[in-house]
Motif scaffolding. Structure first.
Motif, PDB file in Angstrom:
ATOM      1  N   PHE A  78       0.860  -1.171   0.000  1.00  0.00           N
ATOM      2  CA  PHE A  78       0.000   0.000   0.000  1.00  0.00           C
ATOM      3  C   PHE A  78       0.909   1.239   0.000  1.00  0.00           C
ATOM      4  CE2 PHE A  78      -2.222  -3.503   1.845  1.00  0.00           C
ATOM      5  CZ  PHE A  78      -3.563  -3.368   1.503  1.00  0.00           C
ATOM      6  N   THR A  79       0.943   1.961  -1.113  1.00  0.00           N
ATOM      7  CA  THR A  79       1.936   3.017  -1.282  1.00  0.00           C
ATOM      8  C   THR A  79       1.737   4.170  -0.315  1.00  0.00           C
ATOM      9  OG1 THR A  79       0.576   4.053  -3.011  1.00  0.00           O
ATOM     10  CG2 THR A  79       2.272   2.476  -3.723  1.00  0.00           C
ATOM     11  N   LYS A  80       0.501   4.544  -0.031  1.00  0.00           N
ATOM     12  CA  LYS A  80       0.253   5.728   0.783  1.00  0.00           C
ATOM     13  C   LYS A  80       0.693   5.530   2.223  1.00  0.00           C
ATOM     14  CE  LYS A  80      -3.254   9.260   1.620  1.00  0.00           C
ATOM     15  NZ  LYS A  80      -4.656   9.674   1.359  1.00  0.00           N
ATOM     16  N   ASP A  81       0.426   4.358   2.776  1.00  0.00           N
ATOM     17  CA  ASP A  81       0.734   4.092   4.185  1.00  0.00           C
ATOM     18  C   ASP A  81       2.033   3.326   4.381  1.00  0.00           C
ATOM     19  OD1 ASP A  81      -1.633   5.335   4.982  1.00  0.00           O
ATOM     20  OD2 ASP A  81      -2.779   3.506   4.677  1.00  0.00           O
ATOM     21  N   SER A  82       2.723   2.973   3.289  1.00  0.00           N
ATOM     22  CA  SER A  82       3.961   2.177   3.360  1.00  0.00           C
ATOM     23  C   SER A  82       3.736   0.884   4.143  1.00  0.00           C
ATOM     24  CB  SER A  82       5.099   2.997   3.992  1.00  0.00           C
ATOM     25  OG  SER A  82       5.411   4.102   3.192  1.00  0.00           O
ATOM     26  N   VAL A  83       2.655   0.204   3.814  1.00  0.00           N
ATOM     27  CA  VAL A  83       2.300  -1.065   4.460  1.00  0.00           C
ATOM     28  C   VAL A  83       2.536  -2.205   3.475  1.00  0.00           C
ATOM     29  CG1 VAL A  83       0.388  -2.451   5.353  1.00  0.00           C
ATOM     30  CG2 VAL A  83       0.643  -0.075   6.079  1.00  0.00           C
ATOM     31  N   VAL A  84       3.150  -3.287   3.966  1.00  0.00           N
ATOM     32  CA  VAL A  84       3.396  -4.476   3.152  1.00  0.00           C
ATOM     33  C   VAL A  84       2.740  -5.673   3.824  1.00  0.00           C
ATOM     34  CG1 VAL A  84       5.135  -6.023   2.182  1.00  0.00           C
ATOM     35  CG2 VAL A  84       5.591  -3.575   2.312  1.00  0.00           C
ATOM     36  N   GLN A  85       1.984  -6.449   3.054  1.00  0.00           N
ATOM     37  CA  GLN A  85       1.406  -7.703   3.531  1.00  0.00           C
ATOM     38  C   GLN A  85       2.016  -8.853   2.735  1.00  0.00           C
ATOM     39  OE1 GLN A  85      -2.825  -7.356   3.016  1.00  0.00           O
ATOM     40  NE2 GLN A  85      -3.115  -6.059   4.809  1.00  0.00           N
ATOM     41  N   LEU A  86       2.581  -9.838   3.431  1.00  0.00           N
ATOM     42  CA  LEU A  86       3.136 -11.030   2.792  1.00  0.00           C
ATOM     43  C   LEU A  86       2.261 -12.221   3.154  1.00  0.00           C
ATOM     44  CD1 LEU A  86       5.806  -9.217   3.957  1.00  0.00           C
ATOM     45  CD2 LEU A  86       6.918 -10.853   2.457  1.00  0.00           C
ATOM     46  N   HIS A  87       1.839 -12.974   2.133  1.00  0.00           N
ATOM     47  CA  HIS A  87       0.877 -14.045   2.332  1.00  0.00           C
ATOM     48  C   HIS A  87       1.460 -15.416   1.983  1.00  0.00           C
ATOM     49  CE1 HIS A  87      -2.531 -11.210   2.852  1.00  0.00           C
ATOM     50  NE2 HIS A  87      -1.867 -10.465   1.981  1.00  0.00           N
ATOM     51  N   HIS A  88       0.874 -16.433   2.613  1.00  0.00           N
ATOM     52  CA  HIS A  88       1.179 -17.843   2.331  1.00  0.00           C
ATOM     53  C   HIS A  88       2.627 -18.203   2.686  1.00  0.00           C
ATOM     54  CE1 HIS A  88      -2.704 -18.060   0.422  1.00  0.00           C
ATOM     55  NE2 HIS A  88      -2.376 -17.110  -0.435  1.00  0.00           N
ATOM     56  N   SER A  89       2.828 -18.466   3.963  1.00  0.00           N
ATOM     57  CA  SER A  89       4.104 -18.955   4.503  1.00  0.00           C
ATOM     58  C   SER A  89       5.289 -18.061   4.155  1.00  0.00           C
ATOM     59  CB  SER A  89       4.362 -20.389   4.037  1.00  0.00           C
ATOM     60  OG  SER A  89       3.301 -21.231   4.424  1.00  0.00           O
ATOM     61  N   PRO A  90       5.203 -16.779   4.441  1.00  0.00           N
ATOM     62  CA  PRO A  90       6.344 -15.899   4.158  1.00  0.00           C
ATOM     63  C   PRO A  90       7.479 -16.101   5.160  1.00  0.00           C
ATOM     64  CG  PRO A  90       4.662 -14.685   5.325  1.00  0.00           C
ATOM     65  CD  PRO A  90       4.080 -16.052   5.071  1.00  0.00           C
ATOM     66  N   VAL A  91       8.689 -15.760   4.715  1.00  0.00           N
ATOM     67  CA  VAL A  91       9.867 -15.787   5.585  1.00  0.00           C
ATOM     68  C   VAL A  91      10.636 -14.492   5.351  1.00  0.00           C
ATOM     69  CG1 VAL A  91      11.957 -17.017   6.262  1.00  0.00           C
ATOM     70  CG2 VAL A  91      10.004 -18.290   5.348  1.00  0.00           C
ATOM     71  N   ILE A  92      11.076 -13.857   6.445  1.00  0.00           N
ATOM     72  CA  ILE A  92      11.866 -12.628   6.370  1.00  0.00           C
ATOM     73  C   ILE A  92      13.165 -12.831   7.140  1.00  0.00           C
ATOM     74  CG2 ILE A  92      11.983 -10.223   7.149  1.00  0.00           C
ATOM     75  CD1 ILE A  92       9.027  -9.987   6.579  1.00  0.00           C
ATOM     76  N   TRP A  93      14.271 -12.309   6.585  1.00  0.00           N
ATOM     77  CA  TRP A  93      15.554 -12.346   7.275  1.00  0.00           C
ATOM     78  C   TRP A  93      16.028 -10.915   7.499  1.00  0.00           C
ATOM     79  CZ3 TRP A  93      14.315 -15.581   3.250  1.00  0.00           C
ATOM     80  CH2 TRP A  93      14.348 -16.963   3.518  1.00  0.00           C
ATOM     81  N   SER A  94      16.547 -10.667   8.677  1.00  0.00           N
ATOM     82  CA  SER A  94      17.161  -9.387   8.993  1.00  0.00           C
ATOM     83  C   SER A  94      18.325  -9.653   9.936  1.00  0.00           C
ATOM     84  CB  SER A  94      16.145  -8.444   9.654  1.00  0.00           C
ATOM     85  OG  SER A  94      16.750  -7.204   9.965  1.00  0.00           O
ATOM     86  N   GLU A  95      19.531  -9.326   9.474  1.00  0.00           N
ATOM     87  CA  GLU A  95      20.739  -9.634  10.228  1.00  0.00           C
ATOM     88  C   GLU A  95      20.750 -11.140  10.553  1.00  0.00           C
ATOM     89  OE1 GLU A  95      20.176  -6.555  13.297  1.00  0.00           O
ATOM     90  OE2 GLU A  95      21.984  -5.631  12.465  1.00  0.00           O
ATOM     91  N   ILE A  96      20.802 -11.496  11.849  1.00  0.00           N
ATOM     92  CA  ILE A  96      20.890 -12.913  12.223  1.00  0.00           C
ATOM     93  C   ILE A  96      19.521 -13.533  12.459  1.00  0.00           C
ATOM     94  CG2 ILE A  96      23.151 -12.568  13.272  1.00  0.00           C
ATOM     95  CD1 ILE A  96      21.752 -12.738  16.026  1.00  0.00           C
TER      96      ILE A  96
END
Length: 358
Positions: free
Chosen positions: A182-200
């Motif tokens: 959503f560009t206006k609110d800078s919101v991201v929704q990830l669906h169906h078993s998402p995985v995110i990595w940040s540092e460790i």
């Protein structure tokens, strides 16, 4: 058929034209473009060096160095078909759509768009680039299909990515089946078993919701089957598991996690820098503070059950919470990596630390 050349200019109620060379059919009122030509109609400016433009219908077929643009966006490709009345068209080969207002560039090989409906669909090597003043903050996202559509909220645009989403930014990477931005609110929704990595850290859930806040920390919501794994060193992983989680990120670092429902933690207890054992605890609600990537302080907001076990007494099974799945080999490690779909070989790759350092 009229052959017009050298500093050609034309004006009508529907368009203005500047050209080096063109042919004009007085019966069909179709212009054949045979040199650098710029045409400005009610909606866009068109440029091409080969092709045709129908002055009656506003249709155009642009064949060499085509470009269609206005104040908010620009479209380039090897081939562009354009219809002014319908506001629609398609583009083929090295497609590039630049949205200036939302600081987005969409690349691909095939695009279908409609200016009136404000929609565009890009396929075949589709890549979304979201940029800012800092190159380090630029996001590269690939999926089978990218689509932009207007939302019901004025000024809001949605970017939808379908099938095999992979994205990379220097401080965060991830995968999912599908994504909505959503560009206006800078919101991201990830669906169906998402995985995110940040540092460790590796964060996973059935659905992940991220929001960038102008004031205050960024938020990350993990919904259902939430699991965080933090790779402390070879073979040692701090783990947090629960039904729902909310994480707060400050200066691109995970600072706080609140676990709501079926909370479980497994983390290596330390005295100064020395590991003294593995702490396992359960509580329905848990608040966790991180420092330098490690669990620093835990508050159990309902009656906890826990044990601290010395390292020499631990079995391999006791070092993992149920559902543990370390997926480091799926992590995009560069902007080029978003196009590579590695297979998951094992839960614990032999040289996982080397993968992290690449």
């Amino acid at each position: 058929l009229v052959h017009v050349y050298q500093e050609v200019e034309g004006n009508s109620d529907n368009y203005t034209l500047k050209s080096d060379t063109l042919l004009y059919n007085t019966e069909t009122r179709r212009m054949v473009i045979v040199g650098p030509t710029t045409i400005k109609d009610s909606a866009n400016t068109l440029y091409a060096e080969d092709g045709w433009y129908d002055s009656e219908t506003g249709e155009a077929e642009l064949l060499r160095n085509p470009l269609v643009y206005n104040e908010t966006q620009q479209l380039q490709a090897n081939y562009i078909k354009y219809n002014e009345t319908e506001g629609s068209g398609n583009a083929l080969g090295n497609v590039r759509i630049h949205d200036f207002d939302n600081q987005m560039i969409v690349l691909g090989q095939t695009a279908v768009y409609n200016d009136i409906a404000e929609t565009a669909t890009v396929t075949d090597s589709a890549l979304l680039i979201m940029y800012s003043d800092s190159e380090a903050d630029t996001l590269f996202l690939h999926a089978d299909t990218l689509r932009t559509i207007p939302d019901t909220i004025e000024g809001e645009k949605l970017v939808k990515a379908f099938y095999g989403v992979r994205f990379y930014r220097t401080n965060i990477q991830g995968i999912a089946d599908s994504l909505v931005y959503f560009t206006k609110d800078s919101v991201v929704q990830l669906h169906h078993s998402p995985v995110i990595w940040s540092e460790i850290h590796q964060l996973s859930a059935d659905m992940i919701y991220m929001k960038q806040n102008t004031k205050g920390p960024d938020e990350m919501h993990l919904t259902k089957n939430s699991f965080i794994i933090s790779n402390q060193d070879s073979g040692r992983y701090d783990q947090i598991k629960g039904k729902e989680m909310i994480g707060y990120i400050v200066d691109n670092q995970l600072k706080n996690i609140f676990v709501d429902g079926n909370g479980q933690t497994l983390y290596y207890a330390r005295e100064k820098e020395e590991v003294i054992g593995l702490n396992r605890a359960e509580s329905s609600k848990i608040s966790i503070l991180f420092k330098d990537g490690k669990i620093f302080r835990i508050k159990f907001l309902s009656a906890p059950e826990g044990t601290l076990k010395p390292l020499f007494e631990l079995t391999e099974q006791e070092k993992r919470l149920s559902g543990f799945d370390w997926k480091i080999e799926l992590r995009p490690m560069s902007r080029q990596d978003v196009f590579i779909y590695p297979e998951k070989k094992s839960k614990l790759p032999k040289d996982e630390n080397a993968l992290l350092k690449e």
